[in-house]
Design an enzyme around this catalytic site. Structure first.
Site, PDB file in Angstrom:
ATOM      1  CG  MET A 188       8.030  23.422  -4.681  1.00 20.44           C
ATOM      2  SD  MET A 188       7.184  24.103  -5.835  1.00 20.44           S
ATOM      3  CE  MET A 188       5.609  25.342  -4.686  1.00 20.44           C
ATOM      4  CG  ASP A 189      10.832  23.328  -7.323  1.00 18.05           C
ATOM      5  OD1 ASP A 189      10.348  22.082  -7.139  1.00 18.05           O
ATOM      6  OD2 ASP A 189      10.215  24.339  -7.792  1.00 18.05           O
TER       7      ASP A 189
ATOM      8  NE  ARG B 115      -5.637   0.983  11.922  1.00 13.12           N
ATOM      9  CZ  ARG B 115      -4.288   0.901  11.617  1.00 13.12           C
ATOM     10  NH1 ARG B 115      -3.442   2.071  11.455  1.00 13.12           N
ATOM     11  NH2 ARG B 115      -4.251  -0.445  11.319  1.00 13.12           N
TER      12      ARG B 115
ATOM     13  CE  LYS C  50       0.041  -0.542   4.941  1.00 15.95           C
ATOM     14  NZ  LYS C  50      -0.914   0.104   6.077  1.00 15.95           N
TER      15      LYS C  50
ATOM     16  CE1 TYR D 236      12.129  32.394  -2.043  1.00 17.42           C
ATOM     17  CE2 TYR D 236      12.715  29.945  -1.507  1.00 17.42           C
ATOM     18  CZ  TYR D 236      11.897  32.020  -2.482  1.00 17.42           C
ATOM     19  OH  TYR D 236      11.756  31.138  -3.611  1.00 17.42           O
TER      20      TYR D 236
END
Length: 796
Positions: free
Chosen positions: A734-735, A558, A460, A685
């Site tokens: 991000m990249d 659960r 999964k 940043y």
């Protein structure tokens, strides 16, 4: 392919056959032997041997082999089918091994036997690279070094060969004696003796003694100079012991970094010297030593094309083996091969390549075969090119769309240049999955429980970030009984990729019940609402029996029926005799917490009571399973009928207790650029970090969109560059991200950056990165973005 043609009568004279049954007159000689129906390509010339493995009996696949056209068999029981020929033997594996032993005895050229814990395949491949310009080399395909793999390797030996390189791998006492009888090496090589497969031995000394049985009767044994216990033990034997210390290593420029690679290369050099190669001969070939992973990697991130990259080198046997691997892939509707001319075949080159061409065309069809090189160019009419450059100029992506594509060729043709064109995702960042380590982990965990316990493997969540069908294919080949996924869509994808194993759906939506029945997926029923939805779908499907699994909550809090609902559920099921309850399961909440062992044992007892009620009141005995990886490691006595393996398959130990698991994944990127900044310069940043000294800061094309947690910014973790740790610097973007390589003065643009894995003998584990990020390895693995390309390799 067999090194010599045989008839079934001829094989019968070699092995202890009880009888020879003939329904057909013998026609074509047998030139191939198979024990896996998925790899049969020349059926009329194949003998199928019905081997029994840990979880699979080859006799169950005889009908499939006959459907493919096989007419010759070696079996241990009489067959009902009349229109076939078969040898009846007492033990099919023993018959195969005797046949291989007698076949090997027909050849007097050197046979180099290679054993050890790590590096067998690497040393074999590198030694083959050094020798193949001067000798006709035959070698074990891939990692064929087991009780089954060794005889298949030996049966390849032919009169045209001049030296054989055969691996021998063992995992328990008693195995090497049989391998040694078959191989009968003239020279031995002992690679690094590490901790791999230690679970089958009482001590390192016992493992060493067992492995050394391969060398009984040899003239020389070659060993790495750094293995003093091995040298002390083998030094007492009668053969000549040679070590890599005798090599003037400064005379050779080794192309690969790291101590392990250096020692493996020196072993290959030492063996090449014993075969008569001069230092100049060896130096000329050393630049051709590449990581073994390049020999066979599967690249799957393009949904339209799957690439089987085996472009490092090519000889006749490796071409045939690669074609067989291609045939076993069911990722795309079509299968295509791009082959180059073979090198160093001398006057026989055209004849040999023509034979290979005919075999490949028979396997794939002429339209699915593309060739590069002047020899192939002269012997076929279409899909042919004189050079890789010509092919690149004429490349048309649409011609290959919807294919699994094999790239197989000699190193000089550089077929890896096709990968960006076929992949359409030439990102520098990739996640490499070592399938050999996956298999090791599966076998290690399976050996923790008693024989006969079935295994369900959880694939999964994109196989914990590792890729779903690719992993499922290997698990299917290893004989696991079940796969488990979270959602119906995951199961449907596996079916569409050709996976036929039973698949459990952990979270079956009521609206998807009809689709699950259509794709033969088996829902996990955990409440009466789901049971009613399945029954409604089953009435419309009209194809009993209907297979379901039941889940009980014994303390996880659960999902699952409660213990109090047992009687009502049994009463309901009694009304539907065509409803087949395959298994009953529960989940331990704290198997990884020793402080909660009493609670875990109480869960196990509660679960046993529930299962007993089903047996007593319904007369059924479904498979019972409550153990996950942590449970297998901590409570193997509670394995019952089946266990569920998840994170442990990928080398993550969730318990904190010692276990010999190997991390399957390694995450790779590169340095895009390096800038030098004076002290006091802000980076990234928000100006969140300033250089405290004159610094070299490298930018790497991987970021939080790829799964690198932003929390790891500002030096909270470090990645490997040239075997040394380089801390993050500034905020992760991000990249991209930045790392400080000031203390790695040799670092330069293009260098590999290892996020986790092993580089130059230094390991950076997923668990360490997870600890730095204040999370767990599960989250790190499942957070790796689908845009990060996956590459599948076998390391041993």
């Amino acid at each position: 392919m067999l090194g010599l043609p045989y008839t079934l009568h001829g094989i019968a004279q070699l092995i202890p056959a009880k009888d020879l049954f003939q329904g057909l007159a013998e026609s074509a000689p047998v030139r191939y032997v198979s024990f896996d129906t998925r790899t049969i390509s020349h059926a009329e010339e194949t003998v199928f041997i019905a081997l029994k493995t840990h979880n699979r009996d080859g006799h169950d696949f005889i009908s499939q082999a006959i459907e493919k056209g096989v007419k010759n068999f070696i079996v241990d029981r009489k067959l009902a089918q009349r229109e076939v020929n078969y040898l009846l033997v007492e033990d099919t594996l023993e018959a195969l091994q005797i046949w291989a032993m007698l076949h090997r005895q027909q050849f007097a050229y050197p046979v180099i036997g290679i054993t050890g814990s790590n590096g067998k395949t690497i040393v074999k491949e590198w030694l083959a690279t050094l020798l193949e310009y001067h000798f006709q080399v035959v070698k074990s395909p891939m990692s064929y070094n087991s009780q089954i793999g060794v005889p298949f390797s030996l049966l390849q030996l032919s009169p045209k060969d001049e030296v054989a390189l055969i691996e021998a791998g063992i995992s328990q006492v008693g195995e090497m004696e049989r391998l040694a009888l078959m191989i009968q090496p003239t020279i031995g090589i002992m690679t690094h003796l590490g901790s791999a497969h230690a679970e089958g031995f009482e001590s390192e000394a016992q493992k060493l003694a067992e492995k050394s049985l391969l060398f009984e009767g040899v003239k020389q044994v070659l060993v790495g100079s750094g293995q003093q216990p091995v040298l002390d033990f083998l030094g007492k034997k009668s053969f000549e012991l040679l070590t890599t210390a005798s090599i003037e290593s400064e005379a050779f420029e080794l192309p690969l970094p790291g101590q392990a690679a250096r020692e493996n290369a020196l072993l290959a050099i030492l063996a090449a010297q014993q075969m008569g190669l001069s230092p100049d001969d060896i130096r000329a070939r050393l630049p051709l030593l590449y990581p073994v992973e390049m020999r066979s990697e599967i690249i799957t991130d393009n949904p339209e094309i799957t690439i089987l990259n085996d472009s490092y080198n090519a000889d006749t046997d490796s071409v045939r083996n690669a074609l067989q691997v291609l045939l076993s892939l069911e990722a795309q509707p079509a299968r295509t091969a791009i082959l180059t001319d073979l090198e160093h075949l001398g006057q026989d080159q055209q004849r040999i390549q023509l034979a290979l061409l005919r075999e490949a065309e028979k396997m794939l069809g002429p339209e699915q075969l593309w060739t590069i090189g002047p020899v192939f160019y002269g012997i076929r009419e279409k899909h042919k090119y004189l050079s890789t450059e010509d092919f690149l100029q004429d490349f048309d992506y649409q011609q290959f769309k919807g294919s699994s594509i094999l790239l197989k060729g000699s190193r000089s043709y550089g077929l890896e240049r096709l990968i960006p064109l076929l992949n359409r995702r030439p990102n520098a960042t990739f996640l490499q999955l070592d399938l050999s380590k996956l298999v090791h982990n599966l076998r290690y965990l399976r050996n923790k429980v008693r024989d006969g316990v079935k295994v369900m493997c959880m694939v999964k969540a994109f196989s914990y970030g590792s890729g779903t069908w690719e992993i499922a294919k290997i698990l299917e080949e290893e004989g696991v009984e079940y796969l488990g996924v979270a959602y119906p869509s995951e199961g449907i994808e596996l079916r569409e990729k050709g996976i036929r194993l039973p698949i459990l759906i952990n979270h079956p939506a009521p609206a998807a019940m009809g689709a699950m029945l259509q794709y033969e997926l088996e829902p996990l029923i955990y409440d009466f609402r789901l049971l009613e939805a399945f029954l409604r779908a089953a009435r419309l499907h009209s194809a009993p029996p209907y297979r379901i699994h039941l889940k009980f909550d014994t303390g996880m809090g659960r999902l699952g029926f409660t213990e109090a609902e047992t009687s009502q559920l049994i009463h309901t099921l009694a009304q539907y005799p065509d409803l087949h309850v395959i298994s009953i399961m529960s989940h331990l909440s704290s198997a990884d917490e020793s402080a909660e062992d009493d609670f875990s044992r109480a869960q196990i007892q509660r679960f046993i009571s529930i299962c007993d009620a089903f047996h007593q009141q319904l007369g059924i005995s479904p498979l019972r399973h409550i153990l996950n990886t942590a449970g297998v490691l901590r409570f193997p006595e509670a394995a019952m009928d089946m266990v569920r393996l998840g994170i442990g398959l990928y080398g993550i130990n969730p318990t904190g207790f010692r276990a010999q698991l190997e991390e399957v994944g390694s995450l790779h990127s590169v340095i895009s650029q390096i800038h030098e900044y004076p002290a006091g310069t802000s980076i990234g940043y928000g100006r969140s970090q300033y250089t405290a000294r004159d610094s070299r800061i490298a930018t790497v094309p991987i970021g939080y969109a790829d799964g690198i947690f932003r929390y790891l910014s500002n030096g909270r973790t470090a990645f490997l560059v040239r075997g040394k740790l380089a801390p993050t610097f500034g905020r992760i973007c991000m990249d991209t991200l930045m790392i400080d390589v000031t203390d790695i003065p040799m670092a330069e643009a293009g260098d590999e950056v290892l996020i986790f894995g092993t580089q130059e003998d230094q390991q950076l584990s997923i668990s360490q990165i997870a600890a730095d990020a204040h999370t767990i390895p599960y989250e790190i693995m499942t957070s790796i973005s689908p845009r990060v390309r996956r590459v599948y390799v076998r390391s041993s």
